[in-house]
Scaffold this active site. Structure first.
Site, PDB file in Angstrom:
ATOM      1  N   HIS A  21      15.425  80.010 -44.326  1.00 33.92           N
ATOM      2  CA  HIS A  21      16.016  79.913 -45.659  1.00 33.92           C
ATOM      3  C   HIS A  21      17.538  79.773 -45.531  1.00 33.92           C
ATOM      4  CE1 HIS A  21      12.348  81.955 -47.785  1.00 33.92           C
ATOM      5  NE2 HIS A  21      12.040  80.838 -47.155  1.00 33.92           N
TER       6      HIS A  21
ATOM      7  N   GLU B 265      20.081  81.514 -46.514  1.00 40.45           N
ATOM      8  CA  GLU B 265      20.867  82.693 -46.087  1.00 40.45           C
ATOM      9  C   GLU B 265      20.760  82.865 -44.575  1.00 40.45           C
ATOM     10  OE1 GLU B 265      18.451  82.457 -48.203  1.00 40.45           O
ATOM     11  OE2 GLU B 265      18.650  83.768 -49.935  1.00 40.45           O
TER      12      GLU B 265
ATOM     13  N   CYS C 269      14.999  87.409 -46.758  1.00 46.17           N
ATOM     14  CA  CYS C 269      16.443  87.173 -46.655  1.00 46.17           C
ATOM     15  C   CYS C 269      17.239  88.376 -47.137  1.00 46.17           C
ATOM     16  CB  CYS C 269      16.820  85.938 -47.464  1.00 46.17           C
ATOM     17  SG  CYS C 269      16.112  84.469 -46.749  1.00 46.17           S
TER      18      CYS C 269
ATOM     19  N   ARG D 240      14.899  58.468 -56.110  1.00 46.54           N
ATOM     20  CA  ARG D 240      13.669  58.363 -55.303  1.00 46.54           C
ATOM     21  C   ARG D 240      13.729  59.315 -54.117  1.00 46.54           C
ATOM     22  NH1 ARG D 240      12.449  51.923 -54.572  1.00 46.54           N
ATOM     23  NH2 ARG D 240      11.806  51.498 -56.716  1.00 46.54           N
TER      24      ARG D 240
ATOM     25  N   THR E 185       3.013  47.549 -63.872  1.00 54.56           N
ATOM     26  CA  THR E 185       4.189  47.324 -63.019  1.00 54.56           C
ATOM     27  C   THR E 185       3.764  46.840 -61.636  1.00 54.56           C
ATOM     28  OG1 THR E 185       5.512  48.940 -64.205  1.00 54.56           O
ATOM     29  CG2 THR E 185       6.146  48.531 -61.928  1.00 54.56           C
TER      30      THR E 185
ATOM     31  N   ASP F 222       5.066  43.242 -60.393  1.00 55.41           N
ATOM     32  CA  ASP F 222       6.191  43.232 -59.430  1.00 55.41           C
ATOM     33  C   ASP F 222       5.813  43.515 -57.982  1.00 55.41           C
ATOM     34  OD1 ASP F 222       7.770  42.939 -61.661  1.00 55.41           O
ATOM     35  OD2 ASP F 222       8.424  45.031 -61.722  1.00 55.41           O
TER      36      ASP F 222
HETATM   37  N1  LIG Z   1      13.145  48.119 -66.583  1.00 56.57           N
HETATM   38  C1  LIG Z   1      12.461  49.126 -66.021  1.00 56.57           C
HETATM   39  O1  LIG Z   1      12.947  50.245 -65.923  1.00 56.57           O
HETATM   40  C2  LIG Z   1      11.069  48.856 -65.540  1.00 56.57           C
HETATM   41  C3  LIG Z   1      10.406  49.802 -64.738  1.00 56.57           C
HETATM   42  C4  LIG Z   1       9.102  49.526 -64.343  1.00 56.57           C
HETATM   43  C5  LIG Z   1       8.493  48.339 -64.755  1.00 56.57           C
HETATM   44  N2  LIG Z   1       9.191  47.463 -65.533  1.00 56.57           N
HETATM   45  C6  LIG Z   1       8.583  46.230 -65.987  1.00 56.57           C
HETATM   46  O2  LIG Z   1       7.520  46.578 -66.838  1.00 56.57           O
HETATM   47  C7  LIG Z   1       6.581  45.501 -66.815  1.00 56.57           C
HETATM   48  C8  LIG Z   1       5.194  46.078 -66.763  1.00 56.57           C
HETATM   49  O3  LIG Z   1       5.009  46.870 -67.911  1.00 56.57           O
HETATM   50  P1  LIG Z   1       3.569  47.270 -68.418  1.00 56.57           P
HETATM   51  O4  LIG Z   1       3.802  47.999 -69.700  1.00 56.57           O
HETATM   52  O5  LIG Z   1       2.690  46.100 -68.366  1.00 56.57           O
HETATM   53  O6  LIG Z   1       3.072  48.214 -67.248  1.00 56.57           O
HETATM   54  P2  LIG Z   1       3.074  49.797 -66.986  1.00 56.57           P
HETATM   55  O7  LIG Z   1       3.559  50.530 -68.171  1.00 56.57           O
HETATM   56  O8  LIG Z   1       3.775  50.042 -65.686  1.00 56.57           O
HETATM   57  O9  LIG Z   1       1.545  50.072 -66.753  1.00 56.57           O
HETATM   58  C9  LIG Z   1       0.675  49.963 -67.846  1.00 56.57           C
HETATM   59  C10 LIG Z   1      -0.681  50.471 -67.465  1.00 56.57           C
HETATM   60  O10 LIG Z   1      -0.666  51.891 -67.365  1.00 56.57           O
HETATM   61  C11 LIG Z   1      -1.954  52.365 -67.696  1.00 56.57           C
HETATM   62  N3  LIG Z   1      -1.836  53.373 -68.723  1.00 56.57           N
HETATM   63  C12 LIG Z   1      -1.151  53.305 -69.876  1.00 56.57           C
HETATM   64  N4  LIG Z   1      -1.326  54.430 -70.580  1.00 56.57           N
HETATM   65  C13 LIG Z   1      -2.148  55.220 -69.860  1.00 56.57           C
HETATM   66  C14 LIG Z   1      -2.697  56.496 -70.042  1.00 56.57           C
HETATM   67  N5  LIG Z   1      -2.452  57.200 -71.160  1.00 56.57           N
HETATM   68  N6  LIG Z   1      -3.488  57.023 -69.072  1.00 56.57           N
HETATM   69  C15 LIG Z   1      -3.740  56.314 -67.958  1.00 56.57           C
HETATM   70  N7  LIG Z   1      -3.262  55.066 -67.730  1.00 56.57           N
HETATM   71  C16 LIG Z   1      -2.469  54.532 -68.671  1.00 56.57           C
HETATM   72  C17 LIG Z   1      -2.737  51.224 -68.285  1.00 56.57           C
HETATM   73  O11 LIG Z   1      -3.682  50.852 -67.363  1.00 56.57           O
HETATM   74  P3  LIG Z   1      -5.039  50.148 -67.829  1.00 56.57           P
HETATM   75  O12 LIG Z   1      -4.643  48.765 -68.143  1.00 56.57           O
HETATM   76  O13 LIG Z   1      -5.929  50.294 -66.643  1.00 56.57           O
HETATM   77  O14 LIG Z   1      -5.506  50.888 -69.050  1.00 56.57           O
HETATM   78  C18 LIG Z   1      -1.699  50.151 -68.527  1.00 56.57           C
HETATM   79  O15 LIG Z   1      -2.178  48.853 -68.335  1.00 56.57           O
HETATM   80  C19 LIG Z   1       6.933  44.661 -65.617  1.00 56.57           C
HETATM   81  O16 LIG Z   1       7.502  43.441 -66.040  1.00 56.57           O
HETATM   82  C20 LIG Z   1       7.957  45.460 -64.873  1.00 56.57           C
HETATM   83  O17 LIG Z   1       8.918  44.655 -64.238  1.00 56.57           O
HETATM   84  C21 LIG Z   1      10.450  47.687 -65.928  1.00 56.57           C
END
Ligand SMILES: NC(=O)c1ccc[n+]([C@@H]2O[C@H](COP(=O)([O-])OP(=O)(O)OC[C@H]3O[C@@H](n4cnc5c(N)ncnc54)[C@H](OP(=O)(O)O)[C@@H]3O)[C@@H](O)[C@H]2O)c1
Length: 344
Positions: free
Chosen positions: A64, A66, A101, A208, A220, A224
């Site tokens: 830890h 200390e 500690c 991260r 996502t 991506d």
């Molecule tokens: N700018 C940013 O910070 C950022 C960060 C990440 C991604 N992005 C962008 O976001 C885009 C993708 O967005 P998106 O909305 O399509 O994807 P997403 O939000 O990453 O994923 C959506 C999926 O999550 C699942 N989901 C949603 N609600 C849920 C729940 N209550 N329980 C369990 N699963 C659930 C669903 O899967 P099911 O279809 O199987 O139901 C849904 O299709 C991409 O273009 C990416 O580049 C941007």
């Protein structure tokens, strides 16, 4: 009349503040390395208030903070000069993987111990009382009882927030990181995975590094094929596989992407039930989880009130604007404010 600047029996208020800042900053560097244990720092001061050494708890199974600080002082031949110990978390009072500690400090030359936050773990609590016990008791000061040290007490609570969340609420601290372009959209232009500045990317990668698990959505992944690795800052050495949870209710997760992520050091878990994820992560010892997902999953996270702090990066014509909302003392705020060795 008593000297109002002298809070400690021994050293100045300025020295106490300086020492705590050093202990906190070094402990912040260990976010992401210590789970299921907390990130903790300990500074030892001499009778003139000079920092002799700062110890941190590097990872589970290792000493830890200390014990580290005392061992470092012993190795440097300055242990007999140690007068005040500043610890961000109440010294543990139980024998777990390492000895208590509280005993290590009782058996040291330290006369006074300042404690940044009480231990939320009932099994380990009681260190402050044990330290005070006579014979051989130490003077103990809790930051929570010093209104003039409220800022430092807040920082120590923020440092402890991920661990305290897991121990007390049985769920990790959950941070959302979201980037929005000038039009308020999260979706990057075709062919790109991001649209934020290099500084924002560095911050995202520091987050991260600091977190024990990532939660994303299958949308996502399909759009991506993100890597989720720590690239813009050095990652912790010898990091054990990190959890990567993908919300996917219709088994659309590509097997080859899962194989790539496993190869990159992740333990990939697919989940069809967002609400069950926090307890599942806590069971696996995750203190701090980060959500990097698209608008669909973030809408579900918002509706379920699952987040603890929420970082929004707004792309503007100039430098990106960062907003941080938090439900309590935010470790993400501390991470932003303490740029340690990483970017120097
Ligand atoms: N700018 C940013 O910070 C950022 C960060 C990440 C991604 N992005 C962008 O976001 C885009 C993708 O967005 P998106 O909305 O399509 O994807 P997403 O939000 O990453 O994923 C959506 C999926 O999550 C699942 N989901 C949603 N609600 C849920 C729940 N209550 N329980 C369990 N699963 C659930 C669903 O899967 P099911 O279809 O199987 O139901 C849904 O299709 C991409 O273009 C990416 O580049 C941007």
């Amino acid at each position: 009349m008593a000297d109002q600047t002298t809070l400690s029996d021994t050293v100045s208020l300025t020295a106490i503040r300086h020492g705590f800042h050093a202990a906190i900053a070094q402990a912040v560097d260990t976010f992401g390395a210590t789970a299921p244990n907390p990130s903790v720092g300990c500074a030892l001061l001499d009778a003139d208030g000079r920092i002799l050494t700062v110890g941190v708890h590097p990872r589970v199974g290792q000493p830890h903070a200390e014990a580290m600080a005392l061992a470092q002082a012993r190795t440097a031949g300055v242990l007999d000069q140690a007068c005040v110990a500043l610890v961000t978390l109440e010294p543990c009072n139980h024998t777990g993987r390492t000895p208590p500690c509280s005993e290590a400090l009782r058996n040291s030359p330290v006369r006074e111990v300042w404690i940044g936050a009480a231990d939320p773990n009932p099994q380990a609590a009681g260190g402050a009382s044990r330290l005070r016990e006579m014979p051989g008791g130490k003077r103990v000061v809790m930051l929570a009882h010093r209104p003039d040290m409220a800022d430092l007490a807040r920082d120590c609570r923020a440092l402890l927030a991920p661990f305290a969340s897991r121990v007390v609420r049985r769920r990790p601290w959950i941070s959302v990181k979201q980037a929005l372009d000038e039009h308020g959209s999260m979706v990057p232009p075709p062919g790109q995975k991001t649209f934020t500045s290099p500084d924002s990317l560095t911050l995202a990668h520091r987050l991260r590094r600091a977190t024990d698990a990532i939660i994303t959505g299958v949308g996502t992944v399909l759009a991506d094929r993100p890597r989720f690795t720590v690239r813009h800052v050095p990652d912790h050495d010898g990091r054990t596989p990190r959890l990567l949870v993908v919300c996917d209710r219709h088994a659309r997760l590509p097997a080859d992407w899962v194989a790539e992520m496993t190869e990159a050091g992740f333990d990939v878990i697919s989940s069809s039930d967002l609400l069950s994820i926090p307890a599942m992560l806590a069971e696996r010892g995750v203190n701090w989880a980060m959500i990097e997902a698209g608008p669909a999953l973030l809408a579900a996270v918002t509706e379920a009130g699952l987040w603890d702090d929420w970082l929004t990066i707004h792309k503007t014509a100039g430098a990106d604007r960062i907003d941080l909302k938090s439900r309590d003392e935010s470790p993400l705020r501390l991470l932003r404010e303490n740029v340690c060795s990483l970017e120097s």
